[in-house]
Design a protein around this motif. Structure first.
Motif, PDB file in Angstrom:
ATOM      1  N   ARG A  95      72.699   5.087   3.547  1.00  0.00           N
ATOM      2  CA  ARG A  95      72.385   3.672   3.751  1.00  0.00           C
ATOM      3  C   ARG A  95      71.411   3.144   2.699  1.00  0.00           C
ATOM      4  O   ARG A  95      71.394   1.953   2.398  1.00  0.00           O
ATOM      5  N   LYS A  96      70.589   4.018   2.128  1.00  0.00           N
ATOM      6  CA  LYS A  96      69.625   3.586   1.114  1.00  0.00           C
ATOM      7  C   LYS A  96      70.145   3.775  -0.313  1.00  0.00           C
ATOM      8  O   LYS A  96      69.427   3.505  -1.276  1.00  0.00           O
ATOM      9  N   THR A  97      71.372   4.236  -0.470  1.00  0.00           N
ATOM     10  CA  THR A  97      71.966   4.340  -1.806  1.00  0.00           C
ATOM     11  C   THR A  97      72.183   2.937  -2.366  1.00  0.00           C
ATOM     12  O   THR A  97      72.754   2.078  -1.697  1.00  0.00           O
ATOM     13  N   THR A  98      71.729   2.693  -3.592  1.00  0.00           N
ATOM     14  CA  THR A  98      71.873   1.375  -4.212  1.00  0.00           C
ATOM     15  C   THR A  98      73.204   1.287  -4.931  1.00  0.00           C
ATOM     16  O   THR A  98      73.519   2.110  -5.791  1.00  0.00           O
ATOM     17  N   LEU A  99      73.985   0.286  -4.586  1.00  0.00           N
ATOM     18  CA  LEU A  99      75.250   0.031  -5.270  1.00  0.00           C
ATOM     19  C   LEU A  99      74.981  -0.918  -6.431  1.00  0.00           C
ATOM     20  O   LEU A  99      74.301  -1.940  -6.258  1.00  0.00           O
ATOM     21  N   ILE A 100      75.481  -0.582  -7.611  1.00  0.00           N
ATOM     22  CA  ILE A 100      75.285  -1.405  -8.804  1.00  0.00           C
ATOM     23  C   ILE A 100      76.635  -1.947  -9.236  1.00  0.00           C
ATOM     24  O   ILE A 100      77.543  -1.188  -9.591  1.00  0.00           O
ATOM     25  N   ALA A 101      76.769  -3.263  -9.199  1.00  0.00           N
ATOM     26  CA  ALA A 101      78.009  -3.930  -9.605  1.00  0.00           C
ATOM     27  C   ALA A 101      77.929  -4.248 -11.086  1.00  0.00           C
ATOM     28  O   ALA A 101      77.194  -5.142 -11.500  1.00  0.00           O
ATOM     29  N   LEU A 102      78.687  -3.530 -11.898  1.00  0.00           N
ATOM     30  CA  LEU A 102      78.678  -3.702 -13.350  1.00  0.00           C
ATOM     31  C   LEU A 102      80.024  -4.275 -13.777  1.00  0.00           C
ATOM     32  O   LEU A 102      81.019  -3.555 -13.880  1.00  0.00           O
TER      33      LEU A 102
END
Length: 359
Positions: A95-102
């Motif tokens: 739940r704390k994993t950061t998703l990075i939209a590139l």
């Protein structure tokens, strides 16, 4: 570098705008990253910028993995969204994993929706690499996927932790994509700032040539306008709907032609001209206002007319628009050039008259 702050009832976050910011990602994004990150991009953007983001994460000592998706509006659907979920689960994202939209608007919308729904909400960061996503879709927290019957019909309002808009990424954009983004820039002037619209008329040649200072000024101005509107109306209950100028017509074009055949910005360009024509028929604006919108779209190498298809098909698509309320079709029109309104249309003959030259 310019920094803006988006302040909504649910969340506050920064927008970083400037040149070479991806090279500074380890410094700028440090406060917004957890101990693990997933970089989600597409096959076109990955060879250009993925390694730099991976290096930034390595510099910070953040565990990370990447998910590379097919490129294009045609893939903005459940099947591709599930590829994101597959990658997150296979790599034990928490739940704390950061998703990075590139990437551009498609990546930003899908990653945002994945972040809103994976384990009922994970943090995410937007790194938009197209003009359209930098000035519009990466800001404000609207996330969605398309359905065959309507564009962006399935999604959520979910704000990012930060937006990093590196203007250098625009140098690798195809000309058609740059033009598509310029449609959204023009939209901002038409809906809410007549002085900005005049500035665009005077400077469009320089903007299309990517003159650095003027391009930065345009991106900053659009982001500032959107941040101010979103702060007042986060979930589009009122004036945020103005940002959909041209979109009801534009979404109908995209759905009819097939997602990706007309780029989103191309459809919005023709849609903004139609919105001007609708306002003209309703006696709110003058023909010269519609002509100015069409002329500026043409200067940005965008279509000023829609494709031709039957009126019944227009209606079928537009009845699936998100602004339909209690069965009543609502359009974003103009009181004048630089001032938008929300117009309810009950008389279908008004729409037929608007679209008549293109049927």
């Amino acid at each position: 570098m310019h920094t803006l702050t988006v302040q909504t009832p649910s969340h506050q976050y920064p927008i970083f705008i400037g040149n070479g910011l991806i090279d500074q990602a380890h410094e700028l994004l440090r406060p917004y990253l957890g101990k693990k990150a997933a970089v989600i991009t597409n096959e076109t953007v990955a060879p250009l910028y993925l390694a730099k983001i991976q290096t930034a994460l390595d510099t910070l000592g953040i565990d990370h993995f990447s998910i590379i998706l097919p490129d294009g509006e045609a893939y903005k659907n459940w099947e591709t969204l599930n590829l994101i979920f597959d990658g997150l689960m296979q790599n034990r994202a928490e739940r704390k994993t950061t998703l990075i939209a590139l990437g551009g608007g498609v990546i930003g919308d899908m990653v945002g929706f994945a972040a809103a729904t994976y384990q009922r909400g994970t943090p995410f960061i937007q790194i938009p690499t197209t003009l359209l996503s930098q000035v519009d879709s990466s800001v404000g927290g609207k996330t969605a996927i398309n359905h065959p019957l309507g564009k962006n019909m399935i999604g959520a309002f979910y704000q990012p932790q930060a937006v990093l808009a590196d203007l250098n990424t625009l140098h690798t954009l195809p000309q058609r994509e740059l033009s598509a983004g310029m449609a959204e820039v023009i939209k901002y002037g038409a809906l809410g700032d007549s002085r900005f619209f005049r500035w665009l008329e005077e400077n469009m040649a320089d903007l299309m040539a990517q003159q650095p200072e003027k391009l930065a000024q345009a991106v900053y101005h659009c982001c500032k306008m959107k941040a101010d509107i979103v702060a007042q109306d986060e979930t589009e209950q009122g004036i945020r709907a103005w940002l959909n100028l041209g979109h009801t017509f534009g979404h109908a074009i995209e759905a009819e032609m097939g997602y990706g055949v007309w780029l989103h910005g191309e459809a919005v360009a023709a849609g903004c001209v139609l919105a001007g024509r609708l306002s003209e028929i309703l006696c709110k604006t003058q023909p010269e206002d519609t002509e100015r919108i069409a002329k500026l779209m043409t200067a940005a190498r965008l279509p000023a007319e829609p494709p031709k298809f039957p009126f019944e098909r227009w209606l079928e698509h537009m009845r699936h628009d998100k602004k339909v309320s209690s069965g009543v079709m609502r359009f974003i029109g103009l009181n004048r050039l630089g001032e938008a309104n929300i117009t309810e249309i009950n008389d279908m003959e008004i729409l037929r008259q608007t679209l008549q030259p293109y049927l």
